[in-house]
Design a protein around this motif. Structure first.
Motif, PDB file in Angstrom:
ATOM      1  N   GLU A  95       0.942  -1.121   0.030  1.00 56.21           N
ATOM      2  CA  GLU A  95      -0.090  -0.088   0.005  1.00 56.21           C
ATOM      3  C   GLU A  95       0.801   1.394   0.060  1.00 56.21           C
ATOM      4  OE1 GLU A  95      -3.492  -1.938   2.856  1.00 56.21           O
ATOM      5  OE2 GLU A  95      -2.060  -0.480   3.680  1.00 56.21           O
ATOM      6  N   TYR A  96       0.366   2.237  -0.661  1.00 55.57           N
ATOM      7  CA  TYR A  96       1.119   3.703  -0.634  1.00 55.57           C
ATOM      8  C   TYR A  96       0.026   4.630  -0.245  1.00 55.57           C
ATOM      9  CZ  TYR A  96       0.372   3.692  -5.599  1.00 55.57           C
ATOM     10  OH  TYR A  96      -0.198   3.661  -7.000  1.00 55.57           O
ATOM     11  N   GLY A  97       0.508   5.825   0.235  1.00 58.34           N
ATOM     12  CA  GLY A  97      -0.682   6.981   0.462  1.00 58.34           C
ATOM     13  C   GLY A  97      -1.813   6.244   1.218  1.00 58.34           C
ATOM     14  N   SER A  98      -3.014   6.887   0.847  1.00 62.08           N
ATOM     15  CA  SER A  98      -4.086   6.088   1.655  1.00 62.08           C
ATOM     16  C   SER A  98      -4.741   5.225   0.686  1.00 62.08           C
ATOM     17  CB  SER A  98      -5.090   7.616   1.957  1.00 62.08           C
ATOM     18  OG  SER A  98      -5.458   8.026   0.616  1.00 62.08           O
ATOM     19  N   ASP A  99      -4.469   5.455  -0.529  1.00 66.28           N
ATOM     20  CA  ASP A  99      -5.396   4.314  -1.333  1.00 66.28           C
ATOM     21  C   ASP A  99      -4.789   3.535  -2.511  1.00 66.28           C
ATOM     22  OD1 ASP A  99      -7.915   5.453  -0.255  1.00 66.28           O
ATOM     23  OD2 ASP A  99      -7.960   6.872  -1.780  1.00 66.28           O
ATOM     24  N   GLY A 100      -3.538   3.844  -2.547  1.00 65.99           N
ATOM     25  CA  GLY A 100      -2.695   3.296  -3.655  1.00 65.99           C
ATOM     26  C   GLY A 100      -2.610   1.764  -3.090  1.00 65.99           C
ATOM     27  N   VAL A 101      -2.613   0.803  -4.084  1.00 68.37           N
ATOM     28  CA  VAL A 101      -2.353  -0.323  -3.478  1.00 68.37           C
ATOM     29  C   VAL A 101      -1.622  -1.412  -4.758  1.00 68.37           C
ATOM     30  CG1 VAL A 101      -4.141  -1.190  -1.859  1.00 68.37           C
ATOM     31  CG2 VAL A 101      -4.393  -1.480  -4.464  1.00 68.37           C
ATOM     32  N   ASP A 122       0.400   8.755  -9.485  1.00 68.35           N
ATOM     33  CA  ASP A 122      -0.739   8.665  -8.612  1.00 68.35           C
ATOM     34  C   ASP A 122      -0.401   9.983  -7.676  1.00 68.35           C
ATOM     35  OD1 ASP A 122      -1.791   6.670  -9.864  1.00 68.35           O
ATOM     36  OD2 ASP A 122      -1.401   5.132  -8.081  1.00 68.35           O
ATOM     37  N   VAL A 123       0.890   9.973  -6.959  1.00 73.63           N
ATOM     38  CA  VAL A 123       1.053  11.281  -6.181  1.00 73.63           C
ATOM     39  C   VAL A 123       0.965  12.557  -6.912  1.00 73.63           C
ATOM     40  CG1 VAL A 123       2.826  12.304  -4.818  1.00 73.63           C
ATOM     41  CG2 VAL A 123       2.540   9.962  -4.669  1.00 73.63           C
ATOM     42  N   ALA A 124       1.468  12.337  -7.974  1.00 74.16           N
ATOM     43  CA  ALA A 124       1.225  13.901  -8.772  1.00 74.16           C
ATOM     44  C   ALA A 124      -0.239  14.176  -9.172  1.00 74.16           C
ATOM     45  CB  ALA A 124       1.909  13.788 -10.258  1.00 74.16           C
ATOM     46  N   ALA A 135      -4.866   5.611  -6.758  1.00 71.11           N
ATOM     47  CA  ALA A 135      -4.708   6.550  -5.488  1.00 71.11           C
ATOM     48  C   ALA A 135      -5.830   7.442  -5.478  1.00 71.11           C
ATOM     49  CB  ALA A 135      -3.182   7.237  -5.394  1.00 71.11           C
ATOM     50  N   GLY A 136      -5.993   7.974  -4.214  1.00 69.29           N
ATOM     51  CA  GLY A 136      -6.978   9.160  -4.015  1.00 69.29           C
ATOM     52  C   GLY A 136      -6.170  10.132  -3.232  1.00 69.29           C
ATOM     53  N   GLN A 137      -6.601  10.751  -2.294  1.00 69.17           N
ATOM     54  CA  GLN A 137      -5.932  11.631  -1.578  1.00 69.17           C
ATOM     55  C   GLN A 137      -4.842  10.844  -0.617  1.00 69.17           C
ATOM     56  OE1 GLN A 137      -8.452  14.318   0.537  1.00 69.17           O
ATOM     57  NE2 GLN A 137      -9.229  15.494  -1.170  1.00 69.17           N
ATOM     58  N   LEU A 138      -3.710  11.284  -0.523  1.00 70.61           N
ATOM     59  CA  LEU A 138      -2.431  10.395  -0.008  1.00 70.61           C
ATOM     60  C   LEU A 138      -2.462  10.960   1.594  1.00 70.61           C
ATOM     61  CD1 LEU A 138       0.103  10.286  -2.763  1.00 70.61           C
ATOM     62  CD2 LEU A 138      -1.528   8.329  -2.046  1.00 70.61           C
ATOM     63  N   ASN A 139      -2.841  12.255   1.880  1.00 69.76           N
ATOM     64  CA  ASN A 139      -2.822  12.544   3.089  1.00 69.76           C
ATOM     65  C   ASN A 139      -4.116  12.807   3.987  1.00 69.76           C
ATOM     66  OD1 ASN A 139      -0.164  12.387   3.194  1.00 69.76           O
ATOM     67  ND2 ASN A 139       0.236  14.165   2.202  1.00 69.76           N
TER      68      ASN A 139
END
Length: 139
Positions: A95-101, A122-124, A135-139
């Motif tokens: 997983e990365y950030g809040s929604d990345g898998v 996804d971060v960009a 990925a949605g919002q990461l924070n």
């Protein structure tokens, strides 16, 4: 044997497998870090990528039981992304950030670079308020 003694014995019995999983996950995160540094293409390294292993904030036991997560902060220039990885049936799940898998059974250089590019996109997208990938919002 008391319950306490049974707990200590169980922890000792599974220590070697747990440590092997942790080393494999740390090696995977380190390989992802190197893939992020080369994600821009040959001869175009990203020099402002750093890696900082951290205790996984979701782990409620120390040492983490078998199948537990290994976490690290990846600094990508001006932002940081928490990446969590574990091995499940020989597959790296993360997983990365809040929604990345992600889920990788093959760990080739091309697979890692593709994952690194997806993380960057996804971060960009999060910072530009666009939806891209998982990925949605990461924070």
């Amino acid at each position: 044997m008391s319950d306490f003694d049974a707990l200590q014995a169980a922890i000792r019995r599974h220590a070697e497998a747990r440590q092997a999983e942790q080393r494999a996950c740390e090696a995977f995160i380190n390989a992802l870090y190197h893939a992020l540094r080369t994600a821009s293409g040959p001869g175009l390294p990203l020099n402002n990528v750093t890696l900082d292993f951290t205790p996984d904030p979701a782990n409620r036991l120390r040492p983490a039981p078998p199948g537990g997560w290994v976490a690290a902060w990846l600094r990508l220039g001006l932002c940081e992304v928490l990446v969590r990885v574990r091995r499940t049936d020989g597959v790296f799940q993360g997983e990365y950030g809040s929604d990345g898998v992600f889920r990788l059974s093959a760990i080739s250089e091309d697979d890692l670079i593709a994952l690194a590019r997806r993380v960057l996109r996804d971060v960009a997208a999060t910072y530009t308020s666009q939806n891209s990938g998982n990925a949605g919002q990461l924070n």
